[in-house]
Design a protein around this motif. Structure first.
Motif, PDB file in Angstrom:
ATOM      1  N   THR A 167      18.085  -3.534   0.561  1.00  0.00           N
ATOM      2  CA  THR A 167      16.811  -2.968   0.105  1.00  0.00           C
ATOM      3  C   THR A 167      15.615  -3.739   0.661  1.00  0.00           C
ATOM      4  O   THR A 167      14.564  -3.153   0.918  1.00  0.00           O
ATOM      5  CB  THR A 167      16.754  -2.921  -1.435  1.00  0.00           C
ATOM      6  OG1 THR A 167      17.200  -4.172  -1.973  1.00  0.00           O
ATOM      7  CG2 THR A 167      17.646  -1.825  -1.980  1.00  0.00           C
ATOM      8  N   LEU A 168      15.783  -5.034   0.883  1.00  0.00           N
ATOM      9  CA  LEU A 168      14.721  -5.824   1.509  1.00  0.00           C
ATOM     10  C   LEU A 168      14.393  -5.276   2.884  1.00  0.00           C
ATOM     11  O   LEU A 168      13.218  -5.065   3.230  1.00  0.00           O
ATOM     12  CB  LEU A 168      15.145  -7.288   1.609  1.00  0.00           C
ATOM     13  CG  LEU A 168      14.220  -8.225   2.398  1.00  0.00           C
ATOM     14  CD1 LEU A 168      12.907  -8.400   1.666  1.00  0.00           C
ATOM     15  CD2 LEU A 168      14.886  -9.568   2.633  1.00  0.00           C
ATOM     16  N   ARG A 169      15.423  -5.031   3.686  1.00  0.00           N
ATOM     17  CA  ARG A 169      15.220  -4.506   5.040  1.00  0.00           C
ATOM     18  C   ARG A 169      14.597  -3.109   5.003  1.00  0.00           C
ATOM     19  O   ARG A 169      13.709  -2.788   5.796  1.00  0.00           O
ATOM     20  CB  ARG A 169      16.552  -4.465   5.784  1.00  0.00           C
ATOM     21  CG  ARG A 169      16.969  -5.790   6.339  1.00  0.00           C
ATOM     22  CD  ARG A 169      16.236  -6.061   7.642  1.00  0.00           C
ATOM     23  NE  ARG A 169      16.106  -7.492   7.851  1.00  0.00           N
ATOM     24  CZ  ARG A 169      15.227  -8.051   8.661  1.00  0.00           C
ATOM     25  NH1 ARG A 169      14.380  -7.305   9.317  1.00  0.00           N
ATOM     26  NH2 ARG A 169      15.182  -9.352   8.816  1.00  0.00           N
ATOM     27  N   LEU A 170      15.088  -2.258   4.111  1.00  0.00           N
ATOM     28  CA  LEU A 170      14.534  -0.905   4.009  1.00  0.00           C
ATOM     29  C   LEU A 170      13.055  -0.946   3.618  1.00  0.00           C
ATOM     30  O   LEU A 170      12.232  -0.200   4.172  1.00  0.00           O
ATOM     31  CB  LEU A 170      15.331  -0.094   2.979  1.00  0.00           C
ATOM     32  CG  LEU A 170      16.779   0.243   3.351  1.00  0.00           C
ATOM     33  CD1 LEU A 170      17.474   0.933   2.179  1.00  0.00           C
ATOM     34  CD2 LEU A 170      16.843   1.121   4.597  1.00  0.00           C
ATOM     35  N   GLN A 171      12.717  -1.809   2.681  1.00  0.00           N
ATOM     36  CA  GLN A 171      11.332  -1.892   2.214  1.00  0.00           C
ATOM     37  C   GLN A 171      10.421  -2.510   3.270  1.00  0.00           C
ATOM     38  O   GLN A 171       9.262  -2.090   3.414  1.00  0.00           O
ATOM     39  CB  GLN A 171      11.279  -2.663   0.901  1.00  0.00           C
ATOM     40  CG  GLN A 171      11.896  -1.875  -0.254  1.00  0.00           C
ATOM     41  CD  GLN A 171      12.164  -2.722  -1.480  1.00  0.00           C
ATOM     42  OE1 GLN A 171      11.805  -3.891  -1.545  1.00  0.00           O
ATOM     43  NE2 GLN A 171      12.816  -2.124  -2.471  1.00  0.00           N
ATOM     44  N   LEU A 172      10.929  -3.486   4.015  1.00  0.00           N
ATOM     45  CA  LEU A 172      10.138  -4.038   5.117  1.00  0.00           C
ATOM     46  C   LEU A 172       9.866  -2.966   6.167  1.00  0.00           C
ATOM     47  O   LEU A 172       8.747  -2.871   6.690  1.00  0.00           O
ATOM     48  CB  LEU A 172      10.867  -5.221   5.756  1.00  0.00           C
ATOM     49  CG  LEU A 172      10.788  -6.556   5.026  1.00  0.00           C
ATOM     50  CD1 LEU A 172      11.672  -7.590   5.718  1.00  0.00           C
ATOM     51  CD2 LEU A 172       9.356  -7.061   4.953  1.00  0.00           C
ATOM     52  N   GLY A 173      10.894  -2.164   6.468  1.00  0.00           N
ATOM     53  CA  GLY A 173      10.704  -1.084   7.431  1.00  0.00           C
ATOM     54  C   GLY A 173       9.648  -0.096   6.961  1.00  0.00           C
ATOM     55  O   GLY A 173       8.828   0.390   7.758  1.00  0.00           O
ATOM     56  N   LEU A 174       9.635   0.195   5.659  1.00  0.00           N
ATOM     57  CA  LEU A 174       8.637   1.110   5.104  1.00  0.00           C
ATOM     58  C   LEU A 174       7.238   0.514   5.190  1.00  0.00           C
ATOM     59  O   LEU A 174       6.276   1.218   5.511  1.00  0.00           O
ATOM     60  CB  LEU A 174       9.001   1.425   3.652  1.00  0.00           C
ATOM     61  CG  LEU A 174       8.158   2.487   2.945  1.00  0.00           C
ATOM     62  CD1 LEU A 174       8.299   3.831   3.651  1.00  0.00           C
ATOM     63  CD2 LEU A 174       8.575   2.609   1.477  1.00  0.00           C
TER      64      LEU A 174
END
Length: 212
Positions: A167-174
């Motif tokens: 989720t950290l990676r997904l949120q950084l991408g967002l």
């Protein structure tokens, strides 16, 4: 825990597929990027300019690499299911998982004071590591005492926290896709990458668990 397996609906397979691809992607990224950093101590080429990786590159690499091991070993436990749970290999892979969480959690605590996002970022990541270590230890102790229902519930919570890497990676991408300011967003991500995970798995436990 209930002994009956959940129905294999389309949503079941989609969620398993998404979890598998996400875990493999994040773990593969960690192994590709942080293995080099661990070997050389050179953080150049990292995709995000974080003070922690500049100040303590090898500790960050240790945290990321052992976190990848925890992610992959936890995923293996889930994908192989109940037959694997009843085998001796479940215990062996579980020992790898607990060891990886121990190293990754402790190294995460060491670098939490260096986290971006001000006090919100530092406290968010520090509390994540403390919860990860404490819940995983609870699950391991429960298994040692043959309290397997309690063990399964604790390890479900532990893996939800392990998935904070996803989720950290997904949120950084967002954040990058929307052009949001990184410094202020990272403080929120330090909490949003794991608190919703824990709430979701708690809801799942309450729906599916029966008293052990």
């Amino acid at each position: 825990m209930s002994s009956s397996a959940p129905p294999r609906t389309g949503r079941y397979w989609v969620s398993r597929g998404f979890l598998t691809l996400s875990a493999l992607g994040v773990a593969g990224y960690a192994l590709a990027i942080y293995a080099r950093i661990a070997w050389t101590g050179d953080p150049s080429g990292h995709d995000v300019d974080l003070s922690s990786i500049v100040t303590a590159p090898r500790v960050v690499a240790l945290h990321a690499l052992t976190g990848a091991v925890a992610l992959l070993s936890g995923l293996l436990q889930i994908l192989l299911g109940i037959r694997f749970t009843l085998s001796s290999w479940h215990r062996r892979v579980g020992q790898v998982y607990v060891g990886a969480v121990l190293v990754s959690g402790l190294s995460g605590l060491a670098i939490a004071p260096l986290a971006e996002g001000g006090g919100m970022g530092k406290s968010g990541f520090a509390l994540l590591d403390l919860c990860w270590l404490g819940i995983t230890a609870h699950g391991w102790i429960a298994a040692r005492r043959s309290r397997f229902g309690e063990h399964h519930r604790a390890m479900a919570r532990s893996f939800a926290l392990t998935c904070a890497a996803i989720t950290l990676r997904l949120q950084l991408g967002l954040v990058f896709a929307l052009g949001l300011p990184f410094a202020s967003s990272y403080g929120w991500i330090a909490w949003l990458c794991w608190v919703p995970n824990l709430l979701v798995v708690e809801y799942w436990i309450r729906r599916r668990s029966t008293p052990s």
